[in-house]
Design a protein around this motif. Structure first.
Motif, PDB file in Angstrom:
ATOM      1  N   ASN A 125       0.863  -1.176   0.000  1.00  0.00           N
ATOM      2  CA  ASN A 125       0.000   0.000   0.000  1.00  0.00           C
ATOM      3  C   ASN A 125       0.899   1.225   0.000  1.00  0.00           C
ATOM      4  OD1 ASN A 125      -1.714   2.137   0.513  1.00  0.00           O
ATOM      5  ND2 ASN A 125      -2.710   1.200   2.293  1.00  0.00           N
ATOM      6  N   ILE A 126       0.890   2.003  -1.073  1.00  0.00           N
ATOM      7  CA  ILE A 126       1.808   3.128  -1.171  1.00  0.00           C
ATOM      8  C   ILE A 126       1.100   4.466  -0.966  1.00  0.00           C
ATOM      9  CG2 ILE A 126       3.542   1.956  -2.567  1.00  0.00           C
ATOM     10  CD1 ILE A 126       2.297   3.251  -5.053  1.00  0.00           C
ATOM     11  N   LYS A 127      -0.010   4.442  -0.237  1.00  0.00           N
ATOM     12  CA  LYS A 127      -0.640   5.680   0.191  1.00  0.00           C
ATOM     13  C   LYS A 127       0.042   6.193   1.459  1.00  0.00           C
ATOM     14  CE  LYS A 127      -5.268   4.683  -1.676  1.00  0.00           C
ATOM     15  NZ  LYS A 127      -5.353   5.882  -2.535  1.00  0.00           N
ATOM     16  N   ARG A 154      10.073   6.841  -1.012  1.00  0.00           N
ATOM     17  CA  ARG A 154       9.633   6.084  -2.188  1.00  0.00           C
ATOM     18  C   ARG A 154       8.519   6.853  -2.891  1.00  0.00           C
ATOM     19  NH1 ARG A 154       7.790   3.024   1.988  1.00  0.00           N
ATOM     20  NH2 ARG A 154       9.052   1.219   1.462  1.00  0.00           N
ATOM     21  N   PRO A 155       8.242   6.541  -4.145  1.00  0.00           N
ATOM     22  CA  PRO A 155       7.078   7.137  -4.797  1.00  0.00           C
ATOM     23  C   PRO A 155       5.800   6.706  -4.076  1.00  0.00           C
ATOM     24  CG  PRO A 155       8.538   6.144  -6.422  1.00  0.00           C
ATOM     25  CD  PRO A 155       9.015   5.686  -5.082  1.00  0.00           C
ATOM     26  N   LEU A 156       4.909   7.645  -3.837  1.00  0.00           N
ATOM     27  CA  LEU A 156       3.646   7.363  -3.167  1.00  0.00           C
ATOM     28  C   LEU A 156       2.471   7.622  -4.106  1.00  0.00           C
ATOM     29  CD1 LEU A 156       4.259   9.040   0.319  1.00  0.00           C
ATOM     30  CD2 LEU A 156       4.478   6.618  -0.272  1.00  0.00           C
ATOM     31  N   ASP A 157       1.342   7.026  -3.782  1.00  0.00           N
ATOM     32  CA  ASP A 157       0.081   7.333  -4.455  1.00  0.00           C
ATOM     33  C   ASP A 157      -0.463   8.609  -3.816  1.00  0.00           C
ATOM     34  OD1 ASP A 157      -2.532   7.605  -5.252  1.00  0.00           O
ATOM     35  OD2 ASP A 157      -3.160   5.583  -4.678  1.00  0.00           O
ATOM     36  N   LEU A 158      -0.326   9.716  -4.524  1.00  0.00           N
ATOM     37  CA  LEU A 158      -0.734  11.026  -4.005  1.00  0.00           C
ATOM     38  C   LEU A 158      -1.949  11.576  -4.745  1.00  0.00           C
ATOM     39  CD1 LEU A 158       2.840  12.598  -3.758  1.00  0.00           C
ATOM     40  CD2 LEU A 158       1.478  11.652  -1.871  1.00  0.00           C
ATOM     41  N   SER A 159      -2.730  10.708  -5.346  1.00  0.00           N
ATOM     42  CA  SER A 159      -3.853  11.162  -6.165  1.00  0.00           C
ATOM     43  C   SER A 159      -4.840  11.995  -5.352  1.00  0.00           C
ATOM     44  CB  SER A 159      -4.571   9.960  -6.788  1.00  0.00           C
ATOM     45  OG  SER A 159      -3.717   9.290  -7.689  1.00  0.00           O
ATOM     46  N   GLU A 160      -5.194  11.536  -4.164  1.00  0.00           N
ATOM     47  CA  GLU A 160      -6.150  12.290  -3.347  1.00  0.00           C
ATOM     48  C   GLU A 160      -5.509  13.544  -2.787  1.00  0.00           C
ATOM     49  OE1 GLU A 160      -9.357  11.770   0.316  1.00  0.00           O
ATOM     50  OE2 GLU A 160      -8.030  10.101  -0.201  1.00  0.00           O
ATOM     51  N   THR A 199       9.226   7.623 -11.269  1.00  0.00           N
ATOM     52  CA  THR A 199       7.850   7.925 -11.650  1.00  0.00           C
ATOM     53  C   THR A 199       6.916   7.741 -10.459  1.00  0.00           C
ATOM     54  OG1 THR A 199       8.313   7.156 -13.898  1.00  0.00           O
ATOM     55  CG2 THR A 199       6.003   7.320 -13.269  1.00  0.00           C
ATOM     56  N   PHE A 200       5.981   8.671 -10.272  1.00  0.00           N
ATOM     57  CA  PHE A 200       4.959   8.552  -9.232  1.00  0.00           C
ATOM     58  C   PHE A 200       3.659   8.088  -9.881  1.00  0.00           C
ATOM     59  CE2 PHE A 200       6.136  10.969  -5.175  1.00  0.00           C
ATOM     60  CZ  PHE A 200       7.489  10.729  -5.336  1.00  0.00           C
ATOM     61  N   PRO A 201       3.156   6.899  -9.519  1.00  0.00           N
ATOM     62  CA  PRO A 201       1.939   6.379 -10.149  1.00  0.00           C
ATOM     63  C   PRO A 201       0.683   7.030  -9.586  1.00  0.00           C
ATOM     64  CG  PRO A 201       2.658   4.879  -8.436  1.00  0.00           C
ATOM     65  CD  PRO A 201       3.708   5.971  -8.518  1.00  0.00           C
ATOM     66  N   ARG A 202      -0.436   6.819 -10.279  1.00  0.00           N
ATOM     67  CA  ARG A 202      -1.731   7.269  -9.775  1.00  0.00           C
ATOM     68  C   ARG A 202      -2.283   6.319  -8.730  1.00  0.00           C
ATOM     69  NH1 ARG A 202      -3.854  11.273 -13.051  1.00  0.00           N
ATOM     70  NH2 ARG A 202      -2.658  11.619 -14.956  1.00  0.00           N
ATOM     71  N   ASP A 239      -1.063   7.288 -18.138  1.00  0.00           N
ATOM     72  CA  ASP A 239      -0.019   8.203 -17.686  1.00  0.00           C
ATOM     73  C   ASP A 239       0.099   8.212 -16.173  1.00  0.00           C
ATOM     74  OD1 ASP A 239       0.630   8.912 -20.225  1.00  0.00           O
ATOM     75  OD2 ASP A 239      -0.395  10.846 -20.207  1.00  0.00           O
ATOM     76  N   PRO A 240       1.302   8.439 -15.658  1.00  0.00           N
ATOM     77  CA  PRO A 240       1.483   8.529 -14.204  1.00  0.00           C
ATOM     78  C   PRO A 240       0.935   9.839 -13.665  1.00  0.00           C
ATOM     79  CG  PRO A 240       3.525   9.074 -15.309  1.00  0.00           C
ATOM     80  CD  PRO A 240       2.572   8.632 -16.384  1.00  0.00           C
ATOM     81  N   LEU A 241       0.858   9.951 -12.349  1.00  0.00           N
ATOM     82  CA  LEU A 241       0.455  11.211 -11.737  1.00  0.00           C
ATOM     83  C   LEU A 241       1.554  12.252 -11.917  1.00  0.00           C
ATOM     84  CD1 LEU A 241      -1.713  12.670 -10.073  1.00  0.00           C
ATOM     85  CD2 LEU A 241      -0.504  11.909  -8.005  1.00  0.00           C
ATOM     86  N   PHE A 242       2.805  11.838 -11.659  1.00  0.00           N
ATOM     87  CA  PHE A 242       3.960  12.706 -11.861  1.00  0.00           C
ATOM     88  C   PHE A 242       5.050  11.895 -12.563  1.00  0.00           C
ATOM     89  CE2 PHE A 242       2.026  14.403  -7.884  1.00  0.00           C
ATOM     90  CZ  PHE A 242       1.617  15.624  -8.392  1.00  0.00           C
TER      91      PHE A 242
END
Length: 367
Positions: A125-127, A154-160, A199-202, A239-242
């Motif tokens: 879980n990368i939130k 680490r890259p995190l899920d930062l979508s929210e 890369t930061f994923p969605r 596409d990734p978030l960032f």
């Protein structure tokens, strides 16, 4: 000792990546009343991460909230813990909301525990863990500018978080002088110039995700709705978030006039790629200009893009400069179908811009 401290400070501020800055939320202005929220804003050990080896917390280390007070004045800064890093305790929410309601802007420092990063510390879980994002949701209801300072390895899920905040500054695990650097960047003493090295994923479902992926036999058109048989997700864009190489500045940079010195590259020659970089904003700043190349056809599948060169360029506000890159056949070599290393004749695309997902493009032929 002073040299080591200065080096730690320089490394920290130059590594920060400005991910978002809507409505000019940053830099902060002296005299604004700032609410500083989050356990990490008072932490020292977490700034060092888990790769500090035998390192200890030196007496010279400060905290983010103390450094913000140093710049803005004690009376203009209020602090509330809000919540910790991993526990589900919401008892501090009320105090955080009270402090934030009395402020002009909110700085919330959130992320991962430092010891969660390093060898053997993978996550499924990368939130952002715990109830930190839940607190961010509550603060959003106050309708005040929110600056999210991130500390993670680490890259995190930062979508929210991207939707809830006005600005996001990625500071990683910033080290001994990290708190000083964070405050100075927030107040514009240093204009952030870092670019993402990954890369930061969605969401975690996009992992693994990286810019130099191989081309697919059924590429999707990102501007078209779902098309049967194409390589795309049903519930998310590809596409990734960032993207790799991404990073903003307090100023604005524009790219124009990408010109190659020749459309043909010979095996013993070179081609120059020149691009005009302009600082069109109000601040002096640095931009990392990146050159990517794509081999359009080869004996084995090739990446859709490969970073070949980059240059960090400082421009004063309103200044322009032509940035040149020398392209040689050696930059185009790869392990061919017979496992020999070398080049193959054909057409190549050149991309120059501020990240792996942006920039101007042109092409040349290798003969």
């Amino acid at each position: 000792f002073f040299f080591k401290q200065k080096t730690a400070y320089d490394m920290a501020e130059k590594s920060f990546v400005l991910l978002k800055n809507d409505n000019r939320a940053l830099p902060l202005k002296k005299g604004e009343h700032i609410a500083v929220i989050g356990f990490l804003s008072t932490a020292k050990r977490e700034l060092l991460g888990s790769w500090r080896s035998a390192g200890v917390i030196p007496d010279s280390m400060s905290t983010v909230v103390d450094e913000i007070k140093r710049i803005n004045g004690i009376n203009q800064v209020s602090y509330a813990r809000g919540c910790g890093l991993t526990e589900n305790d919401r008892s501090g929410f009320a105090e955080a909301i009270k402090v934030a309601r009395q402020s002009d802007k909110i700085v919330i420092v959130a992320g991962e525990p430092g010891f969660w990063n390093g060898e053997g510390k993978s996550r499924t879980n990368i939130k952002i863990p715990g109830v930190q994002t839940e607190l961010l949701r509550e603060l959003k209801k106050l309708d005040k500018p929110i600056i999210l300072v991130l500390m993670n390895g680490r890259p995190l899920d930062l979508s929210e978080e991207n939707e809830l905040s006005d600005a996001m500054l990625e500071t990683w695990l910033p080290g001994t002088r990290g708190a000083n650097a964070v405050a100075d960047v927030l107040f514009g003493k240093y204009n952030p110039s870092g670019k993402l090295p990954m890369t930061f994923p969605r969401n975690v479902g996009q992992v693994p995700i990286f810019y130099y992926e191989k081309s697919t036999g059924a590429p999707a058109d990102p501007d078209q709705p779902f098309q049967k048989g194409t390589s795309r997700y049903l519930d998310c864009v590809n596409d990734p978030l960032f993207a790799f190489g991404y990073g903003l500045s307090y100023t604005n940079f524009s790219y124009s006039s990408l010109i190659l010195s020749d459309s043909i590259l010979t095996q013993n020659g070179a081609v120059n790629a020149g691009i005009l970089l302009s600082n069109t904003g109000k601040y002096d700043g640095e931009e990392v200009v990146q050159l990517y190349i794509r081999d359009l056809a080869a004996s084995v599948t090739r990446p859709v893009k490969e970073l070949k060169k980059f240059e960090k360029v400082f421009l004063k506000a309103g200044e322009s400069k032509t940035v040149n890159f020398k392209i040689t056949p050696e930059m185009l070599a790869f392990y061919r179908k017979d496992m020999s290393y070398g080049t193959e004749s054909g057409k190549f695309m050149v991309f120059v811009g501020g990240s792996s997902r942006s920039g101007l493009h042109t092409s040349f032929w290798l003969k």
